[in-house]
Design a protein around this motif. Sequence first.
Motif, PDB file in Angstrom:
ATOM      1  N   PRO A 231      -9.269  -3.636   4.793  1.00 40.76           N
ATOM      2  CA  PRO A 231      -8.942  -3.734   6.224  1.00 40.76           C
ATOM      3  C   PRO A 231      -8.470  -5.135   6.612  1.00 40.76           C
ATOM      4  CG  PRO A 231     -11.328  -3.716   5.897  1.00 40.76           C
ATOM      5  CD  PRO A 231     -10.710  -3.489   4.549  1.00 40.76           C
ATOM      6  N   SER A 232      -7.211  -5.273   6.969  1.00 47.97           N
ATOM      7  CA  SER A 232      -6.662  -6.622   7.160  1.00 47.97           C
ATOM      8  C   SER A 232      -5.332  -6.588   7.892  1.00 47.97           C
ATOM      9  CB  SER A 232      -6.439  -7.281   5.791  1.00 47.97           C
ATOM     10  OG  SER A 232      -5.698  -6.407   4.945  1.00 47.97           O
ATOM     11  N   PHE A 233      -5.339  -6.628   9.185  1.00 43.12           N
ATOM     12  CA  PHE A 233      -4.068  -6.744   9.907  1.00 43.12           C
ATOM     13  C   PHE A 233      -3.529  -8.164   9.745  1.00 43.12           C
ATOM     14  CE2 PHE A 233      -5.632  -3.191  12.768  1.00 43.12           C
ATOM     15  CZ  PHE A 233      -4.758  -2.258  12.228  1.00 43.12           C
TER      16      PHE A 233
ATOM     17  N   ASN B 139       1.346   2.481  11.181  1.00 39.21           N
ATOM     18  CA  ASN B 139       1.250   3.896  10.811  1.00 39.21           C
ATOM     19  C   ASN B 139       0.667   4.710  11.962  1.00 39.21           C
ATOM     20  OD1 ASN B 139       1.973   4.286   7.775  1.00 39.21           O
ATOM     21  ND2 ASN B 139       0.829   2.375   7.850  1.00 39.21           N
TER      22      ASN B 139
ATOM     23  N   THR C  80      -7.249   1.549  10.360  1.00 38.24           N
ATOM     24  CA  THR C  80      -5.901   1.979  10.731  1.00 38.24           C
ATOM     25  C   THR C  80      -5.876   3.260  11.554  1.00 38.24           C
ATOM     26  OG1 THR C  80      -5.765   2.509   8.381  1.00 38.24           O
ATOM     27  CG2 THR C  80      -4.333   0.834   9.127  1.00 38.24           C
TER      28      THR C  80
ATOM     29  N   GLN D 220      -2.942  -1.551  16.613  1.00 40.65           N
ATOM     30  CA  GLN D 220      -2.255  -2.597  15.838  1.00 40.65           C
ATOM     31  C   GLN D 220      -1.592  -1.999  14.605  1.00 40.65           C
ATOM     32  OE1 GLN D 220      -3.497  -6.694  14.801  1.00 40.65           O
ATOM     33  NE2 GLN D 220      -5.429  -6.158  15.766  1.00 40.65           N
ATOM     34  N   SER D 221      -2.073  -0.845  14.165  1.00 38.76           N
ATOM     35  CA  SER D 221      -1.523  -0.228  12.949  1.00 38.76           C
ATOM     36  C   SER D 221      -0.166   0.402  13.240  1.00 38.76           C
ATOM     37  CB  SER D 221      -2.481   0.850  12.433  1.00 38.76           C
ATOM     38  OG  SER D 221      -1.784   1.738  11.567  1.00 38.76           O
TER      39      SER D 221
ATOM     40  N   LYS E 240      -4.851   6.098   2.970  1.00 35.96           N
ATOM     41  CA  LYS E 240      -5.324   5.902   4.359  1.00 35.96           C
ATOM     42  C   LYS E 240      -4.155   5.788   5.337  1.00 35.96           C
ATOM     43  CE  LYS E 240      -4.210   1.469   5.012  1.00 35.96           C
ATOM     44  NZ  LYS E 240      -3.493   0.877   6.142  1.00 35.96           N
ATOM     45  N   ASN E 241      -2.997   5.359   4.846  1.00 34.53           N
ATOM     46  CA  ASN E 241      -1.838   5.264   5.755  1.00 34.53           C
ATOM     47  C   ASN E 241      -1.360   6.647   6.205  1.00 34.53           C
ATOM     48  OD1 ASN E 241      -1.563   2.494   6.011  1.00 34.53           O
ATOM     49  ND2 ASN E 241      -0.279   2.300   4.189  1.00 34.53           N
TER      50      ASN E 241
ATOM     51  N   LYS F 247       0.853  -1.195   0.000  1.00 40.05           N
ATOM     52  CA  LYS F 247       0.000   0.000   0.000  1.00 40.05           C
ATOM     53  C   LYS F 247       0.881   1.235   0.000  1.00 40.05           C
ATOM     54  CE  LYS F 247      -3.613  -2.420   2.538  1.00 40.05           C
ATOM     55  NZ  LYS F 247      -4.326  -2.603   3.810  1.00 40.05           N
TER      56      LYS F 247
END
Length: 321
Positions: free
Chosen positions: A132-134, A251, A243, A248-249, A186-187, A103
């Motif tokens: 959306p996927s950690f 960024n 995020t 957990q994100s 989005k990051n 990304k």
Amino acid sequence: MTRIGIAGAGAFGTALAVTLASAGRPVTLWARDPVFADRMMQSRETPRLPGIVLPDPVTVTAELDPLAGCETVLLSVPMQALAGFLKGAAMVLDARALIACCKGVDMATGRGPSAIIAETCPRATAAILTGPSFAADIARGLPTALTLACRDPRRGAELQERLSTPTLRLYRSTDITGAELGGALKNIMAIAAGIVIGAGLGDSARAALMTRGFAEMQRFACAHGAEPETLAGLSGFGDLVLTCTSAQSRNFRYGAALGKGAWFDPDVTVEGAATARAVAAIAQARGIEMPVTQSVAQVIDGQRSIAEAVKTLLSRPLKEE
Ligand SMILES: NC(=O)C1=CN([C@@H]2O[C@H](COP(=O)(O)OP(=O)(O)OC[C@H]3O[C@@H](n4cnc5c(N)ncnc54)[C@H](O)[C@@H]3O)[C@@H](O)[C@H]2O)C=CC1
Ligand SMILES: O=C(CO)COP(=O)(O)O
């Protein structure tokens, strides 16, 4: 069963290998370091995903040649490494379905993953898997839904079928530009949200920032030909929510460290940092209004303090929403 290749044995590449292999698909997972690949193949573990065991159908290798036996290859190297990796691997990977899972926007060229695939592997079918996927969630078998974008609807439907699992529900799109820009932009907003929380500005400020950040994402992506509906979907809004609201994100955590003035490990992959610089430069050159992105890029580069950035954002001319 067709063997699926995955290039990049970091957290996300490994998580995808685990979920696909758990659904019965044989996977070849490529890691650039032979010692690391060998250790992972033997131990069936990786420090990137503690507690996760690699299922039997996953083969780990540092050789590129085995990827030639895979018609479908997922690309999960970091964005700033994608062009260099594909240039080196084009002989093996051209004419395959190459699905970018990274990304971001390449700082050197201002390009997204699909343009880099088209340039380095012109006979490949380029696609994007995003949303959306950690990695830790995917590897544990927790459910989520993602966007699989491919310009060719027939190839897109084939890939959707091939890569969906009982826990990964893939929605198709032909808007590859919208899908890749949603995931990239989005990051930047996640870093901004982290700064807001780290600096103690509160949840209301974060919600306001996410909303204005989303408007900014739409403005930039639509100026590049994206469909607004794509930005409102999993690859844009869905991933933005995840995020900007979860520690957990990486960024978000990086932004929070900036907000607190705390140290952050420079070895952690934070895609939004390089992408903020790349997008800020493009936006400025093309006259696209991106105040949040410009502020994030300036704060990261130490050109502006957080207090100054907040003051600038709040003192912009009053306007209609
Ligand atoms: N971790 C996550 O939850 C998610 C990550 N992604 C995306 O996946 C991409 C990869 O992220 P992660 O796997 O989390 O990062 P990571 O930091 O865990 O792993 C990156 C991997 O790429 C390898 N790598 C680095 N430079 C390379 C190069 N020049 N050539 C070849 N390989 C190289 C590293 O050795 C490492 O194995 C990023 O673009 C990220 O945004 C997407 C969705 C979720
Ligand atoms: O993209 C992600 C989840 O969808 C992962 O986000 P981070 O790279 O910020 O950890």
